[in-house]
Design a protein around this motif. Structure first.
Motif, PDB file in Angstrom:
ATOM      1  N   TYR A 187       0.840  -1.202   0.000  1.00  0.00           N
ATOM      2  CA  TYR A 187       0.000   0.000   0.000  1.00  0.00           C
ATOM      3  C   TYR A 187       0.879   1.258   0.000  1.00  0.00           C
ATOM      4  CZ  TYR A 187      -3.596   3.317   1.681  1.00  0.00           C
ATOM      5  OH  TYR A 187      -4.458   4.388   1.830  1.00  0.00           O
ATOM      6  N   PHE A 188       1.850   1.293   0.911  1.00  0.00           N
ATOM      7  CA  PHE A 188       2.760   2.433   1.019  1.00  0.00           C
ATOM      8  C   PHE A 188       3.571   2.604  -0.260  1.00  0.00           C
ATOM      9  CE2 PHE A 188       6.885   4.288   2.083  1.00  0.00           C
ATOM     10  CZ  PHE A 188       6.538   5.393   2.852  1.00  0.00           C
ATOM     11  N   THR A 189       4.102   1.487  -0.755  1.00  0.00           N
ATOM     12  CA  THR A 189       4.952   1.543  -1.946  1.00  0.00           C
ATOM     13  C   THR A 189       4.187   2.100  -3.139  1.00  0.00           C
ATOM     14  OG1 THR A 189       6.231  -0.369  -1.158  1.00  0.00           O
ATOM     15  CG2 THR A 189       6.399   0.182  -3.502  1.00  0.00           C
ATOM     16  N   LYS A 190       2.978   1.644  -3.341  1.00  0.00           N
ATOM     17  CA  LYS A 190       2.165   2.123  -4.467  1.00  0.00           C
ATOM     18  C   LYS A 190       1.875   3.618  -4.337  1.00  0.00           C
ATOM     19  CE  LYS A 190      -2.132   1.219  -7.013  1.00  0.00           C
ATOM     20  NZ  LYS A 190      -2.587   2.627  -7.069  1.00  0.00           N
ATOM     21  N   LYS A 191       1.446   4.027  -3.143  1.00  0.00           N
ATOM     22  CA  LYS A 191       1.102   5.432  -2.917  1.00  0.00           C
ATOM     23  C   LYS A 191       2.312   6.346  -3.088  1.00  0.00           C
ATOM     24  CE  LYS A 191      -3.315   5.279  -1.521  1.00  0.00           C
ATOM     25  NZ  LYS A 191      -4.414   6.094  -2.087  1.00  0.00           N
ATOM     26  N   LYS A 192       3.422   5.955  -2.502  1.00  0.00           N
ATOM     27  CA  LYS A 192       4.578   6.845  -2.459  1.00  0.00           C
ATOM     28  C   LYS A 192       5.397   6.851  -3.744  1.00  0.00           C
ATOM     29  CE  LYS A 192       3.440   8.112   1.633  1.00  0.00           C
ATOM     30  NZ  LYS A 192       2.755   9.412   1.835  1.00  0.00           N
ATOM     31  N   THR A 193       5.420   5.733  -4.472  1.00  0.00           N
ATOM     32  CA  THR A 193       6.139   5.767  -5.755  1.00  0.00           C
ATOM     33  C   THR A 193       5.413   6.666  -6.750  1.00  0.00           C
ATOM     34  OG1 THR A 193       5.039   3.696  -6.407  1.00  0.00           O
ATOM     35  CG2 THR A 193       7.277   3.534  -5.531  1.00  0.00           C
ATOM     36  N   GLU A 194       4.120   6.787  -6.597  1.00  0.00           N
ATOM     37  CA  GLU A 194       3.369   7.735  -7.435  1.00  0.00           C
ATOM     38  C   GLU A 194       3.787   9.170  -7.132  1.00  0.00           C
ATOM     39  OE1 GLU A 194      -0.713   6.945  -6.577  1.00  0.00           O
ATOM     40  OE2 GLU A 194      -0.763   5.041  -7.686  1.00  0.00           O
ATOM     41  N   TYR A 195       4.284   9.367  -5.915  1.00  0.00           N
ATOM     42  CA  TYR A 195       4.659  10.703  -5.437  1.00  0.00           C
ATOM     43  C   TYR A 195       6.139  11.015  -5.677  1.00  0.00           C
ATOM     44  CZ  TYR A 195       5.733  14.213  -1.811  1.00  0.00           C
ATOM     45  OH  TYR A 195       6.204  15.302  -1.116  1.00  0.00           O
ATOM     46  N   VAL A 196       7.028  10.069  -5.320  1.00  0.00           N
ATOM     47  CA  VAL A 196       8.468  10.346  -5.403  1.00  0.00           C
ATOM     48  C   VAL A 196       9.173   9.627  -6.538  1.00  0.00           C
ATOM     49  CG1 VAL A 196       8.578  10.772  -2.926  1.00  0.00           C
ATOM     50  CG2 VAL A 196       9.182   8.503  -3.809  1.00  0.00           C
ATOM     51  N   GLY A 197       8.531   8.630  -7.127  1.00  0.00           N
ATOM     52  CA  GLY A 197       9.185   7.865  -8.171  1.00  0.00           C
ATOM     53  C   GLY A 197       9.700   6.520  -7.669  1.00  0.00           C
ATOM     54  N   ASP A 198      10.422   5.802  -8.508  1.00  0.00           N
ATOM     55  CA  ASP A 198      10.863   4.441  -8.233  1.00  0.00           C
ATOM     56  C   ASP A 198      11.817   4.373  -7.046  1.00  0.00           C
ATOM     57  OD1 ASP A 198      11.084   1.569  -9.257  1.00  0.00           O
ATOM     58  OD2 ASP A 198      13.185   2.187  -9.157  1.00  0.00           O
ATOM     59  N   PHE A 199      11.501   3.500  -6.072  1.00  0.00           N
ATOM     60  CA  PHE A 199      12.312   3.382  -4.861  1.00  0.00           C
ATOM     61  C   PHE A 199      13.728   2.904  -5.166  1.00  0.00           C
ATOM     62  CE2 PHE A 199       8.766   2.788  -1.418  1.00  0.00           C
ATOM     63  CZ  PHE A 199       8.356   4.088  -1.637  1.00  0.00           C
ATOM     64  N   ALA A 200      13.848   1.904  -6.008  1.00  0.00           N
ATOM     65  CA  ALA A 200      15.164   1.335  -6.305  1.00  0.00           C
ATOM     66  C   ALA A 200      16.072   2.378  -6.961  1.00  0.00           C
ATOM     67  CB  ALA A 200      15.019   0.118  -7.210  1.00  0.00           C
ATOM     68  N   GLN A 201      15.499   3.172  -7.821  1.00  0.00           N
ATOM     69  CA  GLN A 201      16.280   4.225  -8.486  1.00  0.00           C
ATOM     70  C   GLN A 201      16.812   5.225  -7.463  1.00  0.00           C
ATOM     71  OE1 GLN A 201      14.143   6.269 -11.556  1.00  0.00           O
ATOM     72  NE2 GLN A 201      15.894   7.487 -12.198  1.00  0.00           N
ATOM     73  N   HIS A 202      15.967   5.581  -6.512  1.00  0.00           N
ATOM     74  CA  HIS A 202      16.402   6.526  -5.486  1.00  0.00           C
ATOM     75  C   HIS A 202      17.467   5.911  -4.582  1.00  0.00           C
ATOM     76  CE1 HIS A 202      13.847   9.797  -6.544  1.00  0.00           C
ATOM     77  NE2 HIS A 202      12.719   9.148  -6.297  1.00  0.00           N
ATOM     78  N   MET A 203      17.329   4.625  -4.257  1.00  0.00           N
ATOM     79  CA  MET A 203      18.352   3.955  -3.449  1.00  0.00           C
ATOM     80  C   MET A 203      19.706   3.993  -4.145  1.00  0.00           C
ATOM     81  SD  MET A 203      17.353   2.733  -0.437  1.00  0.00           S
ATOM     82  CE  MET A 203      18.355   1.313  -0.013  1.00  0.00           C
ATOM     83  N   SER A 204      19.687   3.866  -5.449  1.00  0.00           N
ATOM     84  CA  SER A 204      20.939   3.866  -6.210  1.00  0.00           C
ATOM     85  C   SER A 204      21.612   5.235  -6.234  1.00  0.00           C
ATOM     86  CB  SER A 204      20.686   3.400  -7.646  1.00  0.00           C
ATOM     87  OG  SER A 204      19.970   4.377  -8.390  1.00  0.00           O
ATOM     88  N   LYS A 205      20.857   6.261  -5.885  1.00  0.00           N
ATOM     89  CA  LYS A 205      21.386   7.629  -5.879  1.00  0.00           C
ATOM     90  C   LYS A 205      21.712   8.116  -4.470  1.00  0.00           C
ATOM     91  CE  LYS A 205      19.050   9.255 -10.083  1.00  0.00           C
ATOM     92  NZ  LYS A 205      18.134  10.285 -10.645  1.00  0.00           N
TER      93      LYS A 205
END
Length: 215
Positions: free
Chosen positions: A121-139
């Motif tokens: 639920y959190f992942t779906k809601k927040k990736t719509e807001y901030v973008g892909d989690f894995a991509q951000h982790m890589s940065k």
């Protein structure tokens, strides 16, 4: 009194802080992130924190809760002033800090993510807001380099020992929750004054840090 919160939510931390700082008892209820029923039944929408007052009335909005507890229980302790310079640095940090935080929150051992459905639920809601989690982790390194500059600016504004200003103020209620959440980021090193401040405010407010879970 009772508080309905998420452990990772900076707005919830604000509400928890005032109880710790004033040494007042409150029952903390951490709800699952995908629990829409509980908050909606209490205040008509899915929000946290929610304070249940002694008379049973439900109150949302973190700063309203802080003000209510501060002014209704003992002598007020939170000064209302916020320096523009502090506000400006906080605005800069929060413009990108979620890129570091949101991908990590779902990996922490916190009650709101105790089920896979809550994580999804959190992942779906927040990736719509901030973008892909894995991509951000890589940065992460990129974001940490930017954060170091902003934390250095913030350190130059630290005047007090246990507070940012000369006495406890709204600055602490706004800034500490963000700094506390950043303790979940492995490799982050706070400047000395900020590090001391975070540890002291954690002890005073009885808000746990994520240092031991950092990833």
């Amino acid at each position: 009194m009772q508080l309905y919160v998420y452990d990772h939510c900076p707005y919830c931390v604000r509400a928890i802080m005032i109880f710790g700082l004033k040494e007042l008892d409150v029952k903390i209820n951490v709800i699952l992130n995908d629990d829409e029923v509980t908050p909606t039944n209490l205040v008509g929408k899915k929000v946290v924190p929610i304070l249940i007052k002694e008379d049973g009335e439900a109150m949302p909005e973190s700063l309203d809760i802080v003000n209510y507890i501060d002014t209704h229980y003992g002598t007020p302790i939170v000064q209302k002033d916020v320096r523009p310079e502090v506000e400006a640095v906080l605005k800069d940090i929060t413009s990108y800090s979620n890129y570091l935080l949101m991908p990590r929150f779902i990996k922490l051992d916190v009650p709101e993510f105790a089920t896979q459905s809550a994580i999804d639920y959190f992942t779906k809601k927040k990736t719509e807001y901030v973008g892909d989690f894995a991509q951000h982790m890589s940065k992460t390194d990129e974001y940490l380099s930017r954060l170091k500059l902003d934390l250095d600016k913030l350190e130059s504004l630290v005047i007090g020992g246990t507070s940012l200003n000369q006495s406890l103020s709204l600055e602490d209620i706004l800034v500490f929750p963000i700094l506390r959440n950043l303790t979940c980021v492995k490799g982050l090193k706070f400047p000395e004054k900020i590090d001391n401040y975070v540890k002291k405010m954690s002890a005073l407010s009885k808000v746990n840090l994520y240092t031991k879970q950092a990833l």
